[in-house]
Design a protein around this motif. Structure first.
Motif, PDB file in Angstrom:
ATOM      1  N   GLU A  73       0.832  -1.206   0.000  1.00  0.00           N
ATOM      2  CA  GLU A  73       0.000   0.000   0.000  1.00  0.00           C
ATOM      3  C   GLU A  73       0.867   1.258   0.000  1.00  0.00           C
ATOM      4  O   GLU A  73       0.582   2.221  -0.702  1.00  0.00           O
ATOM      5  CB  GLU A  73      -0.944   0.010   1.209  1.00  0.00           C
ATOM      6  CG  GLU A  73      -2.040  -1.027   1.153  1.00  0.00           C
ATOM      7  CD  GLU A  73      -1.547  -2.420   1.558  1.00  0.00           C
ATOM      8  OE1 GLU A  73      -0.492  -2.542   2.231  1.00  0.00           O
ATOM      9  OE2 GLU A  73      -2.207  -3.401   1.182  1.00  0.00           O
ATOM     10  N   GLN A  74       1.933   1.254   0.786  1.00  0.00           N
ATOM     11  CA  GLN A  74       2.858   2.387   0.818  1.00  0.00           C
ATOM     12  C   GLN A  74       3.487   2.597  -0.559  1.00  0.00           C
ATOM     13  O   GLN A  74       3.586   3.723  -1.036  1.00  0.00           O
ATOM     14  CB  GLN A  74       3.956   2.138   1.856  1.00  0.00           C
ATOM     15  CG  GLN A  74       5.061   3.180   1.836  1.00  0.00           C
ATOM     16  CD  GLN A  74       6.304   2.720   2.574  1.00  0.00           C
ATOM     17  OE1 GLN A  74       6.427   1.565   2.962  1.00  0.00           O
ATOM     18  NE2 GLN A  74       7.222   3.635   2.759  1.00  0.00           N
ATOM     19  N   LEU A  75       3.904   1.521  -1.208  1.00  0.00           N
ATOM     20  CA  LEU A  75       4.521   1.650  -2.523  1.00  0.00           C
ATOM     21  C   LEU A  75       3.522   2.135  -3.569  1.00  0.00           C
ATOM     22  O   LEU A  75       3.868   2.946  -4.423  1.00  0.00           O
ATOM     23  CB  LEU A  75       5.140   0.323  -2.955  1.00  0.00           C
ATOM     24  CG  LEU A  75       6.368  -0.108  -2.156  1.00  0.00           C
ATOM     25  CD1 LEU A  75       6.849  -1.473  -2.619  1.00  0.00           C
ATOM     26  CD2 LEU A  75       7.480   0.919  -2.266  1.00  0.00           C
ATOM     27  N   ARG A  76       2.293   1.652  -3.513  1.00  0.00           N
ATOM     28  CA  ARG A  76       1.277   2.124  -4.465  1.00  0.00           C
ATOM     29  C   ARG A  76       1.047   3.617  -4.326  1.00  0.00           C
ATOM     30  O   ARG A  76       0.782   4.306  -5.300  1.00  0.00           O
ATOM     31  CB  ARG A  76      -0.030   1.364  -4.263  1.00  0.00           C
ATOM     32  CG  ARG A  76       0.016  -0.023  -4.809  1.00  0.00           C
ATOM     33  CD  ARG A  76      -1.315  -0.723  -4.644  1.00  0.00           C
ATOM     34  NE  ARG A  76      -1.365  -1.855  -5.548  1.00  0.00           N
ATOM     35  CZ  ARG A  76      -1.992  -2.982  -5.275  1.00  0.00           C
ATOM     36  NH1 ARG A  76      -2.621  -3.131  -4.128  1.00  0.00           N
ATOM     37  NH2 ARG A  76      -1.991  -3.966  -6.145  1.00  0.00           N
ATOM     38  N   HIS A  77       1.161   4.123  -3.118  1.00  0.00           N
ATOM     39  CA  HIS A  77       0.983   5.561  -2.878  1.00  0.00           C
ATOM     40  C   HIS A  77       2.225   6.360  -3.303  1.00  0.00           C
ATOM     41  O   HIS A  77       2.105   7.475  -3.797  1.00  0.00           O
ATOM     42  CB  HIS A  77       0.687   5.796  -1.392  1.00  0.00           C
ATOM     43  CG  HIS A  77       0.561   7.220  -1.023  1.00  0.00           C
ATOM     44  ND1 HIS A  77      -0.531   7.983  -1.375  1.00  0.00           N
ATOM     45  CD2 HIS A  77       1.398   8.046  -0.349  1.00  0.00           C
ATOM     46  CE1 HIS A  77      -0.360   9.215  -0.927  1.00  0.00           C
ATOM     47  NE2 HIS A  77       0.803   9.275  -0.299  1.00  0.00           N
ATOM     48  N   SER A  78       3.409   5.784  -3.128  1.00  0.00           N
ATOM     49  CA  SER A  78       4.660   6.515  -3.336  1.00  0.00           C
ATOM     50  C   SER A  78       5.280   6.379  -4.722  1.00  0.00           C
ATOM     51  O   SER A  78       6.094   7.207  -5.115  1.00  0.00           O
ATOM     52  CB  SER A  78       5.709   6.035  -2.325  1.00  0.00           C
ATOM     53  OG  SER A  78       5.263   6.211  -1.013  1.00  0.00           O
ATOM     54  N   VAL A  79       4.938   5.318  -5.458  1.00  0.00           N
ATOM     55  CA  VAL A  79       5.572   5.066  -6.755  1.00  0.00           C
ATOM     56  C   VAL A  79       4.580   5.380  -7.872  1.00  0.00           C
ATOM     57  O   VAL A  79       3.565   4.692  -8.019  1.00  0.00           O
ATOM     58  CB  VAL A  79       6.053   3.601  -6.863  1.00  0.00           C
ATOM     59  CG1 VAL A  79       6.680   3.336  -8.220  1.00  0.00           C
ATOM     60  CG2 VAL A  79       7.018   3.279  -5.735  1.00  0.00           C
ATOM     61  N   PRO A  80       4.867   6.412  -8.660  1.00  0.00           N
ATOM     62  CA  PRO A  80       3.960   6.775  -9.755  1.00  0.00           C
ATOM     63  C   PRO A  80       3.771   5.608 -10.724  1.00  0.00           C
ATOM     64  O   PRO A  80       4.728   4.922 -11.070  1.00  0.00           O
ATOM     65  CB  PRO A  80       4.672   7.939 -10.452  1.00  0.00           C
ATOM     66  CG  PRO A  80       5.649   8.452  -9.456  1.00  0.00           C
ATOM     67  CD  PRO A  80       6.027   7.283  -8.590  1.00  0.00           C
ATOM     68  N   ALA A  81       2.561   5.360 -11.091  1.00  0.00           N
ATOM     69  CA  ALA A  81       2.185   4.375 -12.116  1.00  0.00           C
ATOM     70  C   ALA A  81       2.457   2.920 -11.724  1.00  0.00           C
ATOM     71  O   ALA A  81       2.443   2.052 -12.582  1.00  0.00           O
ATOM     72  CB  ALA A  81       2.860   4.697 -13.445  1.00  0.00           C
ATOM     73  N   LEU A  82       2.708   2.635 -10.451  1.00  0.00           N
ATOM     74  CA  LEU A  82       2.932   1.247 -10.052  1.00  0.00           C
ATOM     75  C   LEU A  82       1.693   0.397 -10.293  1.00  0.00           C
ATOM     76  O   LEU A  82       1.779  -0.711 -10.811  1.00  0.00           O
ATOM     77  CB  LEU A  82       3.368   1.143  -8.587  1.00  0.00           C
ATOM     78  CG  LEU A  82       3.630  -0.268  -8.072  1.00  0.00           C
ATOM     79  CD1 LEU A  82       4.723  -0.952  -8.880  1.00  0.00           C
ATOM     80  CD2 LEU A  82       3.986  -0.251  -6.593  1.00  0.00           C
ATOM     81  N   ASP A  83       0.525   0.921  -9.956  1.00  0.00           N
ATOM     82  CA  ASP A  83      -0.714   0.159 -10.193  1.00  0.00           C
ATOM     83  C   ASP A  83      -0.900  -0.153 -11.666  1.00  0.00           C
ATOM     84  O   ASP A  83      -1.264  -1.273 -12.033  1.00  0.00           O
ATOM     85  CB  ASP A  83      -1.915   0.922  -9.649  1.00  0.00           C
ATOM     86  CG  ASP A  83      -2.030   0.820  -8.135  1.00  0.00           C
ATOM     87  OD1 ASP A  83      -1.608  -0.207  -7.578  1.00  0.00           O
ATOM     88  OD2 ASP A  83      -2.513   1.766  -7.530  1.00  0.00           O
ATOM     89  N   ALA A  84      -0.657   0.821 -12.529  1.00  0.00           N
ATOM     90  CA  ALA A  84      -0.799   0.613 -13.968  1.00  0.00           C
ATOM     91  C   ALA A  84       0.206  -0.426 -14.462  1.00  0.00           C
ATOM     92  O   ALA A  84      -0.124  -1.287 -15.304  1.00  0.00           O
ATOM     93  CB  ALA A  84      -0.633   1.918 -14.726  1.00  0.00           C
ATOM     94  N   LEU A  85       1.415  -0.381 -13.953  1.00  0.00           N
ATOM     95  CA  LEU A  85       2.441  -1.351 -14.350  1.00  0.00           C
ATOM     96  C   LEU A  85       2.040  -2.753 -13.924  1.00  0.00           C
ATOM     97  O   LEU A  85       2.118  -3.685 -14.710  1.00  0.00           O
ATOM     98  CB  LEU A  85       3.783  -0.965 -13.718  1.00  0.00           C
ATOM     99  CG  LEU A  85       4.940  -1.949 -13.959  1.00  0.00           C
ATOM    100  CD1 LEU A  85       5.287  -2.012 -15.445  1.00  0.00           C
ATOM    101  CD2 LEU A  85       6.148  -1.533 -13.149  1.00  0.00           C
TER     102      LEU A  85
END
Length: 89
Positions: A73-85
Motif C-alpha cells: 500500500e505504501q509503494l502504491r501511494h509513493s511510486v507513480p504508475a505502479l498500479d498501472a504497471l
C-alpha cells in the motif's frame, strides 16, 4: 550543503523481470543533490535498491531490501504508475 543547495528524493519502478509465473518489479530510490556557488555548480545522483514487488500465484506483496518494513500500500501511494504497471503484466 549551503542554503542554496537542493535535494530531491523519489521512488520509481524499474523494469519488471518475469520468470515463469512470477513477476518481480524492482523499486529504486533516487536522490539528487544540487548546489551552486558564485562560480560553479555541482550535481550528484544516487540510485539504490529500495524494495521488490513480487507478483505470483499467492498475490502481490512487497519485500523491503533494508531494515525498514515496506508495504504494498505504501509503494502504491509513493511510486507513480505502479498500479498501472502491475495491471499490465
Amino acid at each position: 550543503m549551503s542554503e542554496r543547495g537542493r535535494r530531491s528524493e523519489a521512488l520509481r519502478a524499474g523494469r519488471p523481470l518475469v520468470v515463469g509465473a512470477v513477476t518481480v518489479v524492482p523499486i529504486e530510490r533516487t536522490v539528487i543533490h544540487a548546489d551552486r556557488g558564485s562560480t560553479h555548480a555541482w550535481f550528484s545522483i544516487a540510485m539504490e535498491p529500495y524494495a521488490l514487488v513480487v507478483r505470483d500465484a499467492a498475490g502481490i506483496r512487497a519485500l523491503g531490501t533494508g531494515e525498514v518494513a515496506v508495504s504494498i500500500e505504501q509503494l502504491r501511494h509513493s511510486v507513480p504508475a505502479l498500479d498501472a504497471l502491475l495491471a499490465s503484466i
